[in-house]
Design a protein around this motif. Sequence first.
Motif, short mmCIF file in Angstrom:
data_model
loop_
_atom_site.label_atom_id
_atom_site.label_comp_id
_atom_site.label_asym_id
_atom_site.label_seq_id
_atom_site.Cartn_x
_atom_site.Cartn_y
_atom_site.Cartn_z
N CYS A 42 14.69 74.19 79.74
CA CYS A 42 14.27 75.58 80.02
C CYS A 42 14.69 76.49 78.88
CB CYS A 42 14.91 76.08 81.31
SG CYS A 42 13.92 75.83 82.75
N GLY A 43 15.89 76.27 78.37
CA GLY A 43 16.39 77.07 77.26
C GLY A 43 15.52 76.95 76.03
N PHE A 44 15.09 75.72 75.74
CA PHE A 44 14.21 75.52 74.58
C PHE A 44 12.89 76.26 74.78
CE2 PHE A 44 16.35 71.14 73.92
CZ PHE A 44 17.37 71.71 73.19
N ASP A 45 12.30 76.13 75.98
CA ASP A 45 11.05 76.83 76.26
C ASP A 45 11.25 78.34 76.14
OD1 ASP A 45 9.45 74.61 76.72
OD2 ASP A 45 9.66 74.68 78.89
N PHE A 46 12.30 78.85 76.76
CA PHE A 46 12.57 80.28 76.72
C PHE A 46 12.74 80.76 75.28
CE2 PHE A 46 15.65 83.69 76.24
CZ PHE A 46 15.00 84.71 76.92
N ALA A 47 13.54 80.03 74.50
CA ALA A 47 13.80 80.43 73.12
C ALA A 47 12.51 80.49 72.30
CB ALA A 47 14.80 79.48 72.47
N MET A 48 11.69 79.46 72.40
CA MET A 48 10.46 79.44 71.59
C MET A 48 9.50 80.55 72.00
SD MET A 48 10.70 77.12 69.26
CE MET A 48 12.44 77.44 69.16
N VAL A 49 9.34 80.78 73.30
CA VAL A 49 8.46 81.85 73.76
C VAL A 49 8.99 83.21 73.30
CG1 VAL A 49 7.57 83.06 75.80
CG2 VAL A 49 7.50 80.56 75.72
N ALA A 50 10.29 83.41 73.44
CA ALA A 50 10.89 84.69 73.04
C ALA A 50 10.79 84.89 71.52
CB ALA A 50 12.34 84.77 73.50
N PHE A 51 11.04 83.84 70.74
CA PHE A 51 10.89 83.96 69.29
C PHE A 51 9.48 84.40 68.94
CE2 PHE A 51 14.41 80.62 68.56
CZ PHE A 51 15.36 81.59 68.31
N LYS A 52 8.51 83.73 69.55
CA LYS A 52 7.11 84.05 69.27
C LYS A 52 6.80 85.49 69.68
CE LYS A 52 2.39 82.53 69.98
NZ LYS A 52 1.51 81.53 70.55
N ASP A 53 7.20 85.88 70.88
CA ASP A 53 6.91 87.23 71.37
C ASP A 53 7.56 88.31 70.52
OD1 ASP A 53 5.40 86.18 73.43
OD2 ASP A 53 6.92 86.52 74.99
N LEU A 54 8.76 88.02 70.00
CA LEU A 54 9.50 89.01 69.20
C LEU A 54 9.17 88.93 67.71
CD1 LEU A 54 12.97 88.63 70.94
CD2 LEU A 54 11.37 90.54 71.20
N GLY A 55 8.37 87.94 67.32
CA GLY A 55 8.02 87.79 65.91
C GLY A 55 9.17 87.27 65.06
N ILE A 56 10.06 86.52 65.68
CA ILE A 56 11.20 85.94 64.98
C ILE A 56 10.87 84.49 64.63
CG2 ILE A 56 13.62 85.25 65.18
CD1 ILE A 56 13.91 87.47 67.33
N SER A 57 11.04 84.15 63.37
CA SER A 57 10.83 82.76 62.95
C SER A 57 12.17 82.06 62.90
CB SER A 57 10.16 82.70 61.58
OG SER A 57 8.85 83.21 61.66
N PRO A 58 12.42 81.11 63.79
CA PRO A 58 13.69 80.39 63.76
C PRO A 58 13.74 79.48 62.54
CG PRO A 58 12.24 79.39 65.36
CD PRO A 58 11.53 80.61 64.85
N PRO A 59 14.94 79.16 62.07
CA PRO A 59 15.06 78.23 60.95
C PRO A 59 14.41 76.88 61.29
CG PRO A 59 17.15 79.32 61.36
CD PRO A 59 16.24 79.68 62.50
N VAL A 60 13.72 76.33 60.32
CA VAL A 60 12.98 75.07 60.51
C VAL A 60 13.92 73.95 60.94
CG1 VAL A 60 11.61 73.33 59.30
CG2 VAL A 60 11.14 75.74 58.94
N ASP A 61 15.13 73.91 60.38
CA ASP A 61 16.04 72.83 60.75
C ASP A 61 16.43 72.90 62.23
OD1 ASP A 61 17.54 75.19 60.05
OD2 ASP A 61 19.35 73.98 59.87
N LEU A 62 16.48 74.11 62.79
CA LEU A 62 16.78 74.23 64.23
C LEU A 62 15.60 73.77 65.07
CD1 LEU A 62 18.68 77.64 64.50
CD2 LEU A 62 19.60 75.32 64.30
#
Length: 95
Positions: A42-62
């Motif tokens: 759930c945390g992974f899903d939440f993080a990816m959706v939130a990153f996308k919604d906020l326009g944040i690009s997480p580091p590729v290695d993460l």
Amino acid sequence: MIKEKTPDDVLLDKFVQVFSDARAYKEADMLQSMQVAGEFACGFDFAMVAFKDLGISPPVDLVHAMMDSVWFEKDSYADDIGHEFLRKSEASDAS
């Protein structure tokens, strides 16, 4: 007794830090709560959706580390958005 951190705990800690660095404190707190509850998928899903919604690009290695986790679910939001981030990263590296 102090619970020893698993690799997934450490990974979610890093995602929480990305949110904190972007001043997305509400999202950081929510993700941290999911981590404490052991809700890694759930945390992974939440993080990816939130990153996308906020326009944040997480580091590729993460993103790669997330996809290597035993808790990572194929065909989930995390999978779809994670691949989208990776494609964008590869396209910007090729430019």
